[in-house]
Design a protein around this motif. Sequence first.
Motif, PDB file in Angstrom:
ATOM      1  N   ALA A 254       3.254 -18.299 -47.522  1.00  0.00           N
ATOM      2  CA  ALA A 254       2.935 -17.852 -48.876  1.00  0.00           C
ATOM      3  C   ALA A 254       2.587 -16.368 -48.870  1.00  0.00           C
ATOM      4  O   ALA A 254       3.067 -15.596 -49.710  1.00  0.00           O
ATOM      5  N   ALA A 255       1.769 -15.957 -47.900  1.00  0.00           N
ATOM      6  CA  ALA A 255       1.370 -14.544 -47.819  1.00  0.00           C
ATOM      7  C   ALA A 255       2.576 -13.658 -47.535  1.00  0.00           C
ATOM      8  O   ALA A 255       2.671 -12.537 -48.051  1.00  0.00           O
ATOM      9  N   ARG A 256       3.507 -14.160 -46.735  1.00  0.00           N
ATOM     10  CA  ARG A 256       4.739 -13.393 -46.509  1.00  0.00           C
ATOM     11  C   ARG A 256       5.495 -13.234 -47.825  1.00  0.00           C
ATOM     12  O   ARG A 256       6.062 -12.186 -48.106  1.00  0.00           O
ATOM     13  N   GLY A 257       5.531 -14.306 -48.614  1.00  0.00           N
ATOM     14  CA  GLY A 257       6.209 -14.259 -49.910  1.00  0.00           C
ATOM     15  C   GLY A 257       5.566 -13.214 -50.809  1.00  0.00           C
ATOM     16  O   GLY A 257       6.270 -12.440 -51.474  1.00  0.00           O
ATOM     17  N   VAL A 258       4.226 -13.175 -50.810  1.00  0.00           N
ATOM     18  CA  VAL A 258       3.519 -12.179 -51.626  1.00  0.00           C
ATOM     19  C   VAL A 258       3.911 -10.772 -51.152  1.00  0.00           C
ATOM     20  O   VAL A 258       4.171  -9.878 -51.965  1.00  0.00           O
ATOM     21  N   GLY A 259       3.982 -10.596 -49.831  1.00  0.00           N
ATOM     22  CA  GLY A 259       4.351  -9.284 -49.273  1.00  0.00           C
ATOM     23  C   GLY A 259       5.723  -8.843 -49.750  1.00  0.00           C
ATOM     24  O   GLY A 259       5.899  -7.713 -50.240  1.00  0.00           O
ATOM     25  N   ILE A 260       6.719  -9.726 -49.643  1.00  0.00           N
ATOM     26  CA  ILE A 260       8.080  -9.360 -50.046  1.00  0.00           C
ATOM     27  C   ILE A 260       8.156  -9.175 -51.560  1.00  0.00           C
ATOM     28  O   ILE A 260       8.746  -8.205 -52.054  1.00  0.00           O
ATOM     29  N   ALA A 261       7.543 -10.096 -52.310  1.00  0.00           N
ATOM     30  CA  ALA A 261       7.598  -9.993 -53.775  1.00  0.00           C
ATOM     31  C   ALA A 261       6.969  -8.672 -54.240  1.00  0.00           C
ATOM     32  O   ALA A 261       7.496  -8.008 -55.151  1.00  0.00           O
ATOM     33  N   SER A 262       5.879  -8.256 -53.597  1.00  0.00           N
ATOM     34  CA  SER A 262       5.195  -7.017 -53.989  1.00  0.00           C
ATOM     35  C   SER A 262       5.994  -5.791 -53.560  1.00  0.00           C
ATOM     36  O   SER A 262       6.068  -4.801 -54.296  1.00  0.00           O
ATOM     37  N   ARG A 298       5.150 -12.531 -61.306  1.00  0.00           N
ATOM     38  CA  ARG A 298       5.392 -13.439 -60.166  1.00  0.00           C
ATOM     39  C   ARG A 298       4.586 -13.016 -58.945  1.00  0.00           C
ATOM     40  O   ARG A 298       3.967 -13.850 -58.280  1.00  0.00           O
ATOM     41  N   ALA A 299       4.597 -11.723 -58.647  1.00  0.00           N
ATOM     42  CA  ALA A 299       3.892 -11.240 -57.442  1.00  0.00           C
ATOM     43  C   ALA A 299       2.395 -11.524 -57.561  1.00  0.00           C
ATOM     44  O   ALA A 299       1.759 -11.991 -56.607  1.00  0.00           O
ATOM     45  N   GLN A 300       1.836 -11.274 -58.745  1.00  0.00           N
ATOM     46  CA  GLN A 300       0.394 -11.477 -58.911  1.00  0.00           C
ATOM     47  C   GLN A 300       0.039 -12.971 -58.898  1.00  0.00           C
ATOM     48  O   GLN A 300      -0.945 -13.372 -58.277  1.00  0.00           O
ATOM     49  N   ALA A 301       0.849 -13.781 -59.544  1.00  0.00           N
ATOM     50  CA  ALA A 301       0.578 -15.229 -59.550  1.00  0.00           C
ATOM     51  C   ALA A 301       0.670 -15.778 -58.120  1.00  0.00           C
ATOM     52  O   ALA A 301      -0.146 -16.607 -57.701  1.00  0.00           O
ATOM     53  N   ALA A 302       1.649 -15.296 -57.370  1.00  0.00           N
ATOM     54  CA  ALA A 302       1.801 -15.734 -55.971  1.00  0.00           C
ATOM     55  C   ALA A 302       0.575 -15.330 -55.163  1.00  0.00           C
ATOM     56  O   ALA A 302       0.059 -16.116 -54.350  1.00  0.00           O
ATOM     57  N   ARG A 303       0.075 -14.109 -55.401  1.00  0.00           N
ATOM     58  CA  ARG A 303      -1.103 -13.626 -54.667  1.00  0.00           C
ATOM     59  C   ARG A 303      -2.317 -14.511 -54.976  1.00  0.00           C
ATOM     60  O   ARG A 303      -3.070 -14.897 -54.080  1.00  0.00           O
ATOM     61  N   LEU A 304      -2.488 -14.864 -56.235  1.00  0.00           N
ATOM     62  CA  LEU A 304      -3.666 -15.656 -56.614  1.00  0.00           C
ATOM     63  C   LEU A 304      -3.593 -17.084 -56.055  1.00  0.00           C
ATOM     64  O   LEU A 304      -4.594 -17.624 -55.595  1.00  0.00           O
ATOM     65  N   LEU A 305      -2.411 -17.680 -56.087  1.00  0.00           N
ATOM     66  CA  LEU A 305      -2.259 -19.029 -55.513  1.00  0.00           C
ATOM     67  C   LEU A 305      -2.516 -19.005 -54.004  1.00  0.00           C
ATOM     68  O   LEU A 305      -3.129 -19.918 -53.449  1.00  0.00           O
ATOM     69  N   ALA A 326       1.065 -22.805 -53.028  1.00  0.00           N
ATOM     70  CA  ALA A 326       1.165 -21.365 -52.746  1.00  0.00           C
ATOM     71  C   ALA A 326       2.479 -21.060 -52.040  1.00  0.00           C
ATOM     72  O   ALA A 326       3.187 -20.109 -52.381  1.00  0.00           O
ATOM     73  N   LYS A 327       2.816 -21.896 -51.063  1.00  0.00           N
ATOM     74  CA  LYS A 327       4.052 -21.681 -50.295  1.00  0.00           C
ATOM     75  C   LYS A 327       5.271 -21.788 -51.209  1.00  0.00           C
ATOM     76  O   LYS A 327       6.173 -20.958 -51.171  1.00  0.00           O
ATOM     77  N   LEU A 328       5.283 -22.834 -52.033  1.00  0.00           N
ATOM     78  CA  LEU A 328       6.401 -23.056 -52.956  1.00  0.00           C
ATOM     79  C   LEU A 328       6.561 -21.876 -53.911  1.00  0.00           C
ATOM     80  O   LEU A 328       7.637 -21.287 -54.025  1.00  0.00           O
ATOM     81  N   PHE A 329       5.485 -21.506 -54.573  1.00  0.00           N
ATOM     82  CA  PHE A 329       5.595 -20.485 -55.620  1.00  0.00           C
ATOM     83  C   PHE A 329       5.879 -19.106 -55.016  1.00  0.00           C
ATOM     84  O   PHE A 329       6.750 -18.367 -55.494  1.00  0.00           O
ATOM     85  N   ALA A 330       5.137 -18.761 -53.951  1.00  0.00           N
ATOM     86  CA  ALA A 330       5.265 -17.404 -53.411  1.00  0.00           C
ATOM     87  C   ALA A 330       6.631 -17.195 -52.756  1.00  0.00           C
ATOM     88  O   ALA A 330       7.193 -16.090 -52.819  1.00  0.00           O
ATOM     89  N   SER A 331       7.183 -18.240 -52.125  1.00  0.00           N
ATOM     90  CA  SER A 331       8.496 -18.064 -51.496  1.00  0.00           C
ATOM     91  C   SER A 331       9.577 -17.898 -52.564  1.00  0.00           C
ATOM     92  O   SER A 331      10.469 -17.056 -52.434  1.00  0.00           O
ATOM     93  N   GLU A 332       9.470 -18.671 -53.646  1.00  0.00           N
ATOM     94  CA  GLU A 332      10.450 -18.517 -54.728  1.00  0.00           C
ATOM     95  C   GLU A 332      10.278 -17.143 -55.397  1.00  0.00           C
ATOM     96  O   GLU A 332      11.259 -16.504 -55.787  1.00  0.00           O
ATOM     97  N   ALA A 333       9.035 -16.678 -55.499  1.00  0.00           N
ATOM     98  CA  ALA A 333       8.783 -15.348 -56.079  1.00  0.00           C
ATOM     99  C   ALA A 333       9.447 -14.266 -55.232  1.00  0.00           C
ATOM    100  O   ALA A 333      10.022 -13.304 -55.761  1.00  0.00           O
ATOM    101  N   ALA A 334       9.368 -14.420 -53.908  1.00  0.00           N
ATOM    102  CA  ALA A 334       9.990 -13.435 -53.014  1.00  0.00           C
ATOM    103  C   ALA A 334      11.507 -13.427 -53.205  1.00  0.00           C
ATOM    104  O   ALA A 334      12.145 -12.364 -53.258  1.00  0.00           O
ATOM    105  N   ILE A 335      12.092 -14.615 -53.301  1.00  0.00           N
ATOM    106  CA  ILE A 335      13.551 -14.713 -53.472  1.00  0.00           C
ATOM    107  C   ILE A 335      13.958 -14.065 -54.803  1.00  0.00           C
ATOM    108  O   ILE A 335      14.865 -13.224 -54.865  1.00  0.00           O
ATOM    109  N   GLU A 336      13.253 -14.441 -55.871  1.00  0.00           N
ATOM    110  CA  GLU A 336      13.625 -13.919 -57.197  1.00  0.00           C
ATOM    111  C   GLU A 336      13.377 -12.421 -57.294  1.00  0.00           C
ATOM    112  O   GLU A 336      14.198 -11.678 -57.838  1.00  0.00           O
ATOM    113  N   ASN A 337      12.259 -11.952 -56.752  1.00  0.00           N
ATOM    114  CA  ASN A 337      11.967 -10.521 -56.846  1.00  0.00           C
ATOM    115  C   ASN A 337      12.943  -9.690 -56.022  1.00  0.00           C
ATOM    116  O   ASN A 337      13.310  -8.583 -56.423  1.00  0.00           O
ATOM    117  N   SER A 338      13.369 -10.200 -54.873  1.00  0.00           N
ATOM    118  CA  SER A 338      14.309  -9.407 -54.074  1.00  0.00           C
ATOM    119  C   SER A 338      15.653  -9.300 -54.796  1.00  0.00           C
ATOM    120  O   SER A 338      16.294  -8.245 -54.765  1.00  0.00           O
TER     121      SER A 338
END
Length: 390
Positions: A254-262, A298-305, A326-338
């Motif tokens: 999840a934290a990796r997802g937040v990193g990529i999404a941000s 998405r990035a902020q919601a992923a960070r909070l989860l 957190a894992k579900l949301f943040a990984s999808e956030a990373a995919i969509e944001n990239s």
Amino acid sequence: MTNPPIRTIEPEDERAILDAVERFIERDVKPKASALDHADEYPHEMVERMKEIGLFGATIGTEYGGLGLPATTYAKIVERLSYAWMSVSGIVNSHLIMAAAVERFGTEEQKKKYLPRFATGELRGGVALTEPDCGTDLQAIRTVAKREGNQGYVVNGAKMWITNSYYGNCFALLTKTDLTTTPAHRGMSLFIAEKGEGFKVNRKLKKLGYHGIDTCELVFEDYRVPAENLIGGTEGRGLQQILSGLELGRINIAARGVGIASAALDESVRYAQLRKTFGKPIHEHQAIQLKLADMATRAQAARLLTRDAAEAYTRGERCDMEAGMAKLFASEAAIENSLDAMRVHGAYGYSQEFPIERMYRDAPLLAIGEGTNELQRIIIARQLIERNRI
Ligand SMILES: Cc1cc2nc3c(=O)[nH]c(=O)nc-3n(C[C@H](O)[C@H](O)[C@H](O)COP(=O)(O)OP(=O)(O)OC[C@H]3O[C@@H](n4cnc5c(N)ncnc54)[C@H](O)[C@@H]3O)c2cc1C
């Protein structure tokens, strides 16, 4: 299920460790990430620096030589690493899942023998669960550890997609010690497996992204593991032991997802102010504004989860549902944001001279690793019912 250990940290101590990580990222990771990624080259120097900072012992208790960081601080470290280059975070992640399994379920002798060496990075590696024929359905594994007198076990089988397995030297190895039990997990056992005779790295696997880091196929041919390396000393608990460790792994993903999404967001916010079309910067076009707004949300919601899950883990609570969300949301956030970042950047998003294409190649792994996102939904739904039974 045994709950994770409760950990706390003073704000100034957290600041000091995050400062050290940020210096490492600025000096050692950012300038080299792109070249190493494109050459698919292992970041040896970064690994040595990570040993010095103590990252291989980040979540291992101080009594065993680790930094004893709470999951909340660990998640912030992973977010920062992944913001710069996701592969670096993978080098410590599965290593720390192995360590968590030993720390939570190992015997006192196992903890004393292994945790200090995991913490320094002298012994480092990951978890060997997946096989050529199964990943999600781990009860279907075929690797067998056969008891041989009082001495130990003889292991035969194959493992697939094992991160850190070329350069690493020790793994939490999931096996079957009894093929007759129902359900099958009662016959599954987890071993601390150091490389040795019969432990073969068959081949490095070529991947879409997540370059630099080694992911391999392993073959075990009459590999002997001593009985004292059976985690916890009792057969039949291996699946439960490793699945508990995956909570921390899911917070890491999840934290990796937040990193990529941000990172994808920040690159896009910057580029949208530099690039002009039709006489104005593209951020003044509503179509781009809509993308930036969605990416930021998405990035902020992923960070909070992710923070919520890490806080539950840090309090020592069961948190498979929170970590799954957190894992579900943040990984999808990373995919969509990239992907959105690629659209904002136009052709430059597709260029190897910009980091967007790397994020786009790296992000999908987050939907697969540490349990696919389909599996996360199943875990979340089961826990929802379990916690709200009428
Ligand atoms: C780069 C990389 C690194 C990895 N590192 C490691 C590692 O270090 N150690 C390790 O052990 N493994 C590792 N893996 C493997 C990873 O954990 C598995 O790929 C993952 O668990 C999924 O298993 P699978 O690929 O066999 O997919 P499968 O289990 O075959 O699933 C295929 C599809 O079916 C879906 N599916 C399966 N069962 C269900 C169900 N009951 N309901 C709904 N949908 C379902 C899945 O979600 C997926 O979409 C790594 C993988 C990659 C790509």
